[in-house]
Design a protein around this motif. Structure first.
Motif, PDB file in Angstrom:
ATOM      1  N   ASP A 191      62.977  23.551 -13.231  1.00 34.08           N
ATOM      2  CA  ASP A 191      64.171  22.772 -12.997  1.00 34.08           C
ATOM      3  C   ASP A 191      63.841  21.363 -12.326  1.00 34.08           C
ATOM      4  O   ASP A 191      64.564  20.353 -12.329  1.00 34.08           O
ATOM      5  N   ALA A 192      62.876  21.516 -11.416  1.00 33.53           N
ATOM      6  CA  ALA A 192      62.414  20.290 -10.920  1.00 33.53           C
ATOM      7  C   ALA A 192      61.864  19.328 -11.543  1.00 33.53           C
ATOM      8  O   ALA A 192      62.065  18.218 -11.554  1.00 33.53           O
ATOM      9  N   ALA A 193      61.150  20.012 -12.874  1.00 35.65           N
ATOM     10  CA  ALA A 193      60.320  18.930 -13.664  1.00 35.65           C
ATOM     11  C   ALA A 193      61.601  18.330 -14.726  1.00 35.65           C
ATOM     12  O   ALA A 193      61.523  17.194 -14.924  1.00 35.65           O
ATOM     13  N   LYS A 194      62.611  19.216 -14.901  1.00 35.65           N
ATOM     14  CA  LYS A 194      63.809  18.626 -15.759  1.00 35.65           C
ATOM     15  C   LYS A 194      64.376  17.294 -15.071  1.00 35.65           C
ATOM     16  O   LYS A 194      64.821  16.249 -15.530  1.00 35.65           O
ATOM     17  N   LEU A 195      64.440  17.540 -13.860  1.00 30.19           N
ATOM     18  CA  LEU A 195      65.079  16.741 -12.837  1.00 30.19           C
ATOM     19  C   LEU A 195      64.534  15.395 -12.858  1.00 30.19           C
ATOM     20  O   LEU A 195      65.036  14.308 -12.952  1.00 30.19           O
ATOM     21  N   ILE A 196      63.309  15.522 -12.482  1.00 27.70           N
ATOM     22  CA  ILE A 196      62.567  14.179 -12.546  1.00 27.70           C
ATOM     23  C   ILE A 196      62.204  13.595 -13.817  1.00 27.70           C
ATOM     24  O   ILE A 196      62.504  12.223 -13.858  1.00 27.70           O
ATOM     25  N   TRP A 197      62.076  14.234 -14.824  1.00 19.20           N
ATOM     26  CA  TRP A 197      62.199  13.563 -16.050  1.00 19.20           C
ATOM     27  C   TRP A 197      63.550  12.901 -16.636  1.00 19.20           C
ATOM     28  O   TRP A 197      63.382  11.968 -17.017  1.00 19.20           O
ATOM     29  N   ALA A 198      64.480  13.540 -16.366  1.00 17.52           N
ATOM     30  CA  ALA A 198      65.703  13.225 -16.594  1.00 17.52           C
ATOM     31  C   ALA A 198      65.838  11.573 -15.959  1.00 17.52           C
ATOM     32  O   ALA A 198      66.357  10.713 -16.322  1.00 17.52           O
ATOM     33  N   CYS A 199      65.332  11.543 -14.610  1.00 19.16           N
ATOM     34  CA  CYS A 199      65.550  10.218 -13.845  1.00 19.16           C
ATOM     35  C   CYS A 199      64.653   9.140 -14.559  1.00 19.16           C
ATOM     36  O   CYS A 199      64.899   7.982 -14.366  1.00 19.16           O
ATOM     37  N   TRP A 200      63.399   9.375 -14.930  1.00 21.06           N
ATOM     38  CA  TRP A 200      62.396   8.840 -15.364  1.00 21.06           C
ATOM     39  C   TRP A 200      62.715   8.222 -16.701  1.00 21.06           C
ATOM     40  O   TRP A 200      62.699   7.020 -17.070  1.00 21.06           O
ATOM     41  N   ARG A 201      63.333   9.138 -17.581  1.00 21.86           N
ATOM     42  CA  ARG A 201      63.750   8.519 -19.110  1.00 21.86           C
ATOM     43  C   ARG A 201      64.908   7.989 -19.271  1.00 21.86           C
ATOM     44  O   ARG A 201      65.098   7.317 -20.258  1.00 21.86           O
ATOM     45  N   ARG A 223      66.386   0.858 -16.021  1.00 16.21           N
ATOM     46  CA  ARG A 223      66.451   2.398 -15.796  1.00 16.21           C
ATOM     47  C   ARG A 223      66.768   2.405 -14.158  1.00 16.21           C
ATOM     48  O   ARG A 223      65.958   2.490 -13.278  1.00 16.21           O
ATOM     49  N   PRO A 224      68.041   2.686 -14.155  1.00 16.55           N
ATOM     50  CA  PRO A 224      68.573   2.947 -12.874  1.00 16.55           C
ATOM     51  C   PRO A 224      68.296   3.921 -11.932  1.00 16.55           C
ATOM     52  O   PRO A 224      68.755   4.161 -10.904  1.00 16.55           O
ATOM     53  N   LEU A 225      67.708   5.078 -12.583  1.00 15.48           N
ATOM     54  CA  LEU A 225      67.329   6.258 -11.779  1.00 15.48           C
ATOM     55  C   LEU A 225      66.125   6.539 -11.602  1.00 15.48           C
ATOM     56  O   LEU A 225      65.693   7.616 -11.130  1.00 15.48           O
ATOM     57  N   ARG A 226      65.116   5.563 -11.686  1.00 15.54           N
ATOM     58  CA  ARG A 226      63.653   5.755 -11.683  1.00 15.54           C
ATOM     59  C   ARG A 226      63.398   5.899 -10.211  1.00 15.54           C
ATOM     60  O   ARG A 226      62.230   6.759  -9.665  1.00 15.54           O
ATOM     61  N   HIS A 227      64.096   5.313  -9.221  1.00 16.64           N
ATOM     62  CA  HIS A 227      63.801   5.248  -7.871  1.00 16.64           C
ATOM     63  C   HIS A 227      64.295   6.824  -7.445  1.00 16.64           C
ATOM     64  O   HIS A 227      63.467   7.225  -6.516  1.00 16.64           O
ATOM     65  N   LEU A 228      64.868   7.409  -8.057  1.00 21.24           N
ATOM     66  CA  LEU A 228      65.367   8.839  -7.507  1.00 21.24           C
ATOM     67  C   LEU A 228      64.373   9.727  -8.165  1.00 21.24           C
ATOM     68  O   LEU A 228      64.031  10.690  -7.267  1.00 21.24           O
ATOM     69  N   ALA A 229      63.398   9.361  -9.005  1.00 21.39           N
ATOM     70  CA  ALA A 229      62.376  10.153  -9.123  1.00 21.39           C
ATOM     71  C   ALA A 229      61.298  10.297  -7.987  1.00 21.39           C
ATOM     72  O   ALA A 229      60.793  11.456  -7.736  1.00 21.39           O
ATOM     73  N   ARG A 230      61.046   9.370  -7.395  1.00 18.80           N
ATOM     74  CA  ARG A 230      60.243   9.339  -6.379  1.00 18.80           C
ATOM     75  C   ARG A 230      60.906   9.803  -5.081  1.00 18.80           C
ATOM     76  O   ARG A 230      59.975  10.792  -4.317  1.00 18.80           O
ATOM     77  N   PHE A 231      62.199   9.913  -4.862  1.00 23.40           N
ATOM     78  CA  PHE A 231      62.746  10.474  -3.989  1.00 23.40           C
ATOM     79  C   PHE A 231      62.842  12.095  -4.132  1.00 23.40           C
ATOM     80  O   PHE A 231      62.402  12.779  -3.045  1.00 23.40           O
ATOM     81  N   ILE A 232      62.934  12.381  -5.203  1.00 21.55           N
ATOM     82  CA  ILE A 232      62.882  14.240  -5.570  1.00 21.55           C
ATOM     83  C   ILE A 232      61.386  14.482  -5.179  1.00 21.55           C
ATOM     84  O   ILE A 232      61.278  15.422  -4.593  1.00 21.55           O
ATOM     85  N   LEU A 233      60.483  13.586  -5.659  1.00 22.02           N
ATOM     86  CA  LEU A 233      58.928  14.163  -5.341  1.00 22.02           C
ATOM     87  C   LEU A 233      58.774  14.067  -3.889  1.00 22.02           C
ATOM     88  O   LEU A 233      58.097  15.179  -3.239  1.00 22.02           O
ATOM     89  N   LEU A 234      59.110  13.217  -2.976  1.00 19.25           N
ATOM     90  CA  LEU A 234      59.158  13.043  -1.511  1.00 19.25           C
ATOM     91  C   LEU A 234      59.836  14.347  -1.043  1.00 19.25           C
ATOM     92  O   LEU A 234      59.273  14.938  -0.047  1.00 19.25           O
ATOM     93  N   GLY A 235      60.737  14.693  -1.739  1.00 14.14           N
ATOM     94  CA  GLY A 235      61.897  15.610  -0.990  1.00 14.14           C
ATOM     95  C   GLY A 235      61.121  17.080  -1.187  1.00 14.14           C
ATOM     96  O   GLY A 235      61.055  17.723  -0.205  1.00 14.14           O
ATOM     97  N   ILE A 236      60.533  17.408  -2.356  1.00 17.48           N
ATOM     98  CA  ILE A 236      60.112  18.485  -2.803  1.00 17.48           C
ATOM     99  C   ILE A 236      58.712  18.853  -1.858  1.00 17.48           C
ATOM    100  O   ILE A 236      58.671  19.999  -1.358  1.00 17.48           O
TER     101      ILE A 236
END
Length: 416
Positions: A191-201, A223-236
């Protein structure tokens, strides 16, 4: 006989023109109060802002009584007003803002909203009317057990502050609704991988033309959600709360959570901020996360924060996170705080020492074990092992067979 005052009210002051008819001063809203005009600075089409100015003006006119009184003579509006003033002063010191810019802080806006809601429901009552029945009635009207409990916690704190200041001496009890079940929804690694890739792509979609009849949208280069990929990695990988993630910075400064990339340490509490009940201990950074952080620093050495949108730090990612969850197809109940639940769950699933895991996450050992302990591989393992363990052969033959057959084991008698 003198006329009765109409009280403070809004009035639209007409535009002023010169002799040629040209407008020299635009129409503006003013506050009229007993023959006195107070400017609002709001244009004719800014009615909402003008109403807020009027609300603040009326509130500033009223000063609650600050002396010892009986609880039957104390309006709850006074109790809330005194508490609001005290807490806002603390908030301003904590966030380094003044009364003009305090509404830019989400925590202050939320607090004011709760006090406004309490004042609407309780302000006209006297302090002596606070009892269990009144609290249950408020819970029903609120229609949200969690929200009602949070509001009533503020009411309890306001009453406690009023008593501590010495403005009443009687005991007033606030009955809180029962706590809801703790939220422990977490993400699997998939699930985490899906969420990060959704933000990045994800690419922003826009209409191909401005014609109203053309509803076809096409992806853009944004790419308006790429900053969120960083947020998710930091959070997890750190289990840090959203506020400390948003303020994470490679540059030490007041109001930032410093990330020391050389020593691999994350100072989660913002510099210059006071300690709160929300624990934010300094922790070592996992090597996998540290590699990401160093790479992000090399990519953009001018960035002041690790999570930025359009070159500026973010204050909240709730809207973007909701979009990312929808794009990843993960279903309801997932919020930015789910990342913290995920970190705690993964630590337990990997068999981490509970004491160290609690210290890393910044939570008490009791909360960790009560909420996430069942994910640990050693959870109830001793009980599971013992319940199926067979007794030694001779003991099993003497006791188990007798218990199963219902026979009475005879007592040995000594000969006289």
């Amino acid at each position: 006989m003198p006329r009765r005052s109409k009280g403070a009210r809004l009035q639209l002051k007409a535009a002023r023109r010169d002799k040629s008819g040209k407008i020299t001063h635009q129409a503006t809203w003013i506050i009229r109060d007993n023959g006195r005009d107070v400017g609002t600075g709001c244009a004719a089409d800014e009615i909402v802002a003008a109403e807020r100015k009027l609300e603040n003006y009326i509130a500033s006119k009223y000063t609650p009584k600050r002396r010892v009184r009986h609880i039957d003579d104390i309006p709850i509006a006074d109790v809330l007003s005194i508490y609001l003033d005290a807490q806002l002063e603390k908030f301003r010191d904590r966030f380094k803002v003044d009364n003009e810019s305090e509404d830019t802080i989400p925590a202050i806006r939320k607090f004011k909203k709760r006090i406004e809601r309490l004042n609407a429901g309780w302000g006209a009552k006297m302090l002596g009317e606070v009892n269990g029945e009144a609290c249950r009635s408020y819970r029903k009207k609120r229609r949200n057990r969690g929200g009602a409990r949070r509001d009533l916690e503020d009411l309890r704190a306001a009453i406690g502050h009023h008593a501590t200041e010495g403005y009443h001496r009687e005991i007033v009890k606030v009955r809180l609704p029962e706590k809801g079940e703790p939220r422990d929804k977490w993400l699997t690694r998939g699930d985490a991988a899906k969420l990060i890739w959704a933000c990045w792509r994800y690419r922003e979609m826009q209409k191909r033309s401005r014609r109203q009849t053309d509803d076809v949208k096409a992806p853009t280069a944004k790419r308006p959600l790429r900053h969120l990929a960083r947020f998710i990695l930091l959070g997890i990988y750190s289990g840090t709360r959203a506020g400390a993630i948003a303020s994470a910075s490679p540059i030490p400064a007041i109001g930032r959570s410093f990330v020391d990339l050389e020593r691999g340490r994350y100072y989660r509490r913002k510099q210059g901020s006071a300690k709160t009940n929300k624990r934010q201990p300094t922790v070592p950074i996992p090597l996998r996360l540290l590699a990401h952080l160093r790479r992000w620093r090399r990519i953009d050495p001018e960035a002041k924060h690790f999570v930025e949108f359009n070159g500026k730090s973010v204050s909240s990612v709730k809207t973007a996170f909701k979009s990312a969850v929808r794009l990843a197809g993960l279903g309801p109940g997932i919020s930015p705080h789910t990342l913290r639940h995920t970190a705690a769950t993964w630590l337990m699933q990997k068999g981490a020492d509970p004491w160290q895991a609690a210290g890393y996450l910044g939570m008490s050992l009791e909360v960790l074990l009560n909420t996430y302990g069942h994910h640990h591989p050693d959870y109830l393992s001793d009980a599971v092992e013992k319940i199926a363990m067979r007794a030694p052969g001779h003991e099993r033959k003497a006791h188990v067979s007798g218990a199963v057959s219902g026979a009475v084991i005879p007592l040995r008698r000594d000969n006289p």
